[in-house]
Design a protein around this motif. Structure first.
Motif, PDB file in Angstrom:
ATOM      1  N   GLN A 182     -27.440 -18.021  11.644  1.00  0.00           N
ATOM      2  CA  GLN A 182     -28.039 -19.024  12.514  1.00  0.00           C
ATOM      3  C   GLN A 182     -29.474 -19.325  12.095  1.00  0.00           C
ATOM      4  N   ILE A 183     -30.212 -18.323  11.658  1.00  0.00           N
ATOM      5  CA  ILE A 183     -31.585 -18.539  11.191  1.00  0.00           C
ATOM      6  C   ILE A 183     -31.594 -19.450   9.968  1.00  0.00           C
ATOM      7  N   LEU A 184     -30.701 -19.199   9.028  1.00  0.00           N
ATOM      8  CA  LEU A 184     -30.631 -20.028   7.829  1.00  0.00           C
ATOM      9  C   LEU A 184     -30.199 -21.451   8.156  1.00  0.00           C
ATOM     10  N   ALA A 216     -41.572 -21.422  14.953  1.00  0.00           N
ATOM     11  CA  ALA A 216     -41.548 -20.836  16.295  1.00  0.00           C
ATOM     12  C   ALA A 216     -41.312 -21.907  17.354  1.00  0.00           C
ATOM     13  N   SER A 217     -41.905 -23.073  17.162  1.00  0.00           N
ATOM     14  CA  SER A 217     -41.686 -24.171  18.100  1.00  0.00           C
ATOM     15  C   SER A 217     -40.233 -24.633  18.059  1.00  0.00           C
ATOM     16  N   LEU A 218     -39.661 -24.705  16.853  1.00  0.00           N
ATOM     17  CA  LEU A 218     -38.259 -25.071  16.729  1.00  0.00           C
ATOM     18  C   LEU A 218     -37.363 -24.081  17.462  1.00  0.00           C
ATOM     19  N   ALA A 219     -37.740 -22.803  17.430  1.00  0.00           N
ATOM     20  CA  ALA A 219     -36.947 -21.764  18.081  1.00  0.00           C
ATOM     21  C   ALA A 219     -37.216 -21.661  19.577  1.00  0.00           C
ATOM     22  N   GLY A 252     -36.412 -26.864  21.992  1.00  0.00           N
ATOM     23  CA  GLY A 252     -36.119 -26.339  20.669  1.00  0.00           C
ATOM     24  C   GLY A 252     -34.644 -26.069  20.458  1.00  0.00           C
ATOM     25  N   ASP A 253     -34.356 -25.381  19.387  1.00  0.00           N
ATOM     26  CA  ASP A 253     -32.990 -25.017  19.008  1.00  0.00           C
ATOM     27  C   ASP A 253     -32.587 -23.784  19.807  1.00  0.00           C
ATOM     28  N   ARG A 254     -31.724 -23.982  20.798  1.00  0.00           N
ATOM     29  CA  ARG A 254     -31.383 -22.868  21.687  1.00  0.00           C
ATOM     30  C   ARG A 254     -30.520 -21.819  20.988  1.00  0.00           C
ATOM     31  N   GLN A 255     -29.746 -22.215  19.993  1.00  0.00           N
ATOM     32  CA  GLN A 255     -28.969 -21.225  19.256  1.00  0.00           C
ATOM     33  C   GLN A 255     -29.882 -20.327  18.424  1.00  0.00           C
ATOM     34  N   LEU A 256     -30.942 -20.901  17.873  1.00  0.00           N
ATOM     35  CA  LEU A 256     -31.932 -20.093  17.153  1.00  0.00           C
ATOM     36  C   LEU A 256     -32.669 -19.180  18.116  1.00  0.00           C
ATOM     37  N   ASN A 257     -32.995 -19.688  19.297  1.00  0.00           N
ATOM     38  CA  ASN A 257     -33.642 -18.863  20.313  1.00  0.00           C
ATOM     39  C   ASN A 257     -32.736 -17.710  20.723  1.00  0.00           C
ATOM     40  N   ARG A 258     -31.448 -17.988  20.820  1.00  0.00           N
ATOM     41  CA  ARG A 258     -30.493 -16.929  21.157  1.00  0.00           C
ATOM     42  C   ARG A 258     -30.449 -15.862  20.071  1.00  0.00           C
ATOM     43  N   ALA A 259     -30.513 -16.279  18.798  1.00  0.00           N
ATOM     44  CA  ALA A 259     -30.539 -15.310  17.698  1.00  0.00           C
ATOM     45  C   ALA A 259     -31.784 -14.428  17.780  1.00  0.00           C
ATOM     46  N   LEU A 260     -32.936 -15.023  18.091  1.00  0.00           N
ATOM     47  CA  LEU A 260     -34.159 -14.229  18.252  1.00  0.00           C
ATOM     48  C   LEU A 260     -34.011 -13.240  19.402  1.00  0.00           C
ATOM     49  N   HIS A 261     -33.394 -13.693  20.494  1.00  0.00           N
ATOM     50  CA  HIS A 261     -33.200 -12.808  21.650  1.00  0.00           C
ATOM     51  C   HIS A 261     -32.323 -11.621  21.272  1.00  0.00           C
ATOM     52  N   CYS A 306     -43.149 -12.340  23.810  1.00  0.00           N
ATOM     53  CA  CYS A 306     -44.122 -12.056  22.752  1.00  0.00           C
ATOM     54  C   CYS A 306     -43.417 -11.571  21.487  1.00  0.00           C
ATOM     55  N   LEU A 307     -42.403 -10.736  21.659  1.00  0.00           N
ATOM     56  CA  LEU A 307     -41.657 -10.235  20.508  1.00  0.00           C
ATOM     57  C   LEU A 307     -40.924 -11.357  19.789  1.00  0.00           C
ATOM     58  N   LYS A 308     -40.414 -12.319  20.534  1.00  0.00           N
ATOM     59  CA  LYS A 308     -39.757 -13.463  19.890  1.00  0.00           C
ATOM     60  C   LYS A 308     -40.732 -14.199  18.978  1.00  0.00           C
ATOM     61  N   ARG A 309     -41.948 -14.374  19.453  1.00  0.00           N
ATOM     62  CA  ARG A 309     -42.954 -15.080  18.656  1.00  0.00           C
ATOM     63  C   ARG A 309     -43.320 -14.272  17.412  1.00  0.00           C
ATOM     64  N   ILE A 310     -43.445 -12.967  17.563  1.00  0.00           N
ATOM     65  CA  ILE A 310     -43.781 -12.112  16.415  1.00  0.00           C
ATOM     66  C   ILE A 310     -42.645 -12.123  15.393  1.00  0.00           C
TER      67      ILE A 310
END
Length: 355
Positions: free
Chosen positions: A243-245, A261-264, A285-294, A327-331
């Motif tokens: 998903q990140i790629l 980060a904004s996209l995510a 943003g891209d909610r699937q990318l946000n889900r991958a970060l989560h 915060c961890l998502k942003r890092i």
């Protein structure tokens, strides 16, 4: 600004069967309109139209470069044309305003001319292969979940003697048991029909699980070919890496790690006014990318000592667990972007095991 380096823009409003184009000068004046079918012949017609109306420096502003405009985008890229993606042209702010495909094409061109953040279309090739594999697996997982829910409903309404055989068992045990059920002529019609329905549903669940597992193996092999360093990061599995790629697409599409980060949806949005200085949660943003970060955050919070130490320190500072996860998502977004940029390799054709 884009208008300083171009003589004109070709805006395109895409549909399943038709394409509407408009040639616009660098200052926003409309030159001409054109319509073409969404086919190879239509793509050539629009290219000839662009060469006639804007023979000098030009670019294309296309809606839906990953859907209805995918074919046109790929064709123009092969011809050496510069293509930019328009997420959604600005609509008239009041009701009752004019609306047509030709006007939407003009708005797409003017949107690009007035924008200071240009978006390149997502790449195809390996990225598109990953996308179709990941979306197909998601469909199989969703269908399996629906089938399991259907099997549970059949068990609830089954005859009492059949339901008693399945009571207290785990879901996996119930699926295996139902897949082996056999109906007998001595049983009544309701009993035989219920068994057949449960057996058919259990077989479907098993087939969908096997399909999802096979697709996941294909995804893991393709991720290792494209970017092996990504899946080696702590907490990053093959599905999250895929998903990140897919969201990152290719080197140079995102200008900075802040844009990634904004996209995510992991970059807080400024919401200050007057004496108030604050940020609000980014729900875009891209909610699937946000889900991958989560998912990565949850995994690291269990297995990564550095992440656990960070959580402990921020809890002592008075932060809530939800705030710490943000915060961890942003890092992690920063770390992922730097890894993608540093270890980028040119795209090469990928192969999948046919067995």
């Amino acid at each position: 600004m884009l208008f300083e380096s171009l003589e004109g823009v070709i805006g395109v409003d895409t549909h399943r069967d038709t394409l509407a184009a408009a040639a616009v000068t660098a200052v926003g004046a409309t030159l001409e309109h054109a319509d073409a079918p969404a086919s190879a012949e239509g793509y050539q017609q629009l290219l000839d139209f662009a060469r006639t109306q804007v023979p000098g420096r030009r670019c294309w502003a296309i809606e839906g470069t990953s859907s209805y405009g995918a074919g046109l985008t790929a064709y123009l890229s092969e011809q050496g044309e510069r293509v930019l993606e328009v997420c959604r042209p600005k609509r008239p702010p009041r009701r009752g305003a004019r609306k047509s495909d030709a006007l939407d094409a003009v708005r797409a061109a003017r949107e690009i001319l007035s924008s200071d953040r240009l978006t390149e279309p997502r790449s195809r090739g390996q990225r598109e292969a990953l996308r179709v594999l990941l979306s197909t697996r998601a469909g199989a997982v969703s269908a399996r979940t629906a089938a399991i829910n259907h099997l549970k409903a059949l068990i609830v309404s089954a005859p009492e003697n059949l339901r008693a055989e399945l009571r207290g068992q785990t879901s996996d045990t119930q699926i295996t048991y139902c897949a082996k059920l056999r109906d007998r002529p001595t049983q009544n019609l309701e009993h035989r029909t219920t068994i057949r329905a449960m057996r058919s549903t259990a077989h479907r669940i098993q087939a969908l699980k096997a399909e999802a597992n096979e697709l996941e193996r294909d995804i893991a092999r393709l991720v290792d070919e494209i970017h092996p360093e990504l899946a080696q990061l702590p907490g990053v599995g093959s599905l999250s890496a895929a998903q990140i790629l897919i969201s990152w697409s290719h080197h140079g599409r995102l200008r900075s790690e802040a844009a990634f980060a904004s996209l995510a949806g992991a970059a807080p949005i400024p919401a200050s006014s007057g004496l108030t200085n604050r940020h609000r949660l980014n729900r875009g943003g891209d909610r699937q990318l946000n889900r991958a970060l989560h998912t990565i955050v949850l995994t690291r919070s269990r297995i990564d000592p550095a992440t656990r130490a960070y959580i402990t320190r921020r809890l002592a500072e008075g932060k809530t667990l939800r705030e710490i996860k943000r915060c961890l998502k942003r890092i992690i977004a920063r770390q992922l972007f730097r890894t993608l940029q540093q270890h980028h390799t040119p795209t090469t054709p990928a192969t999948l095991d046919a067995t």
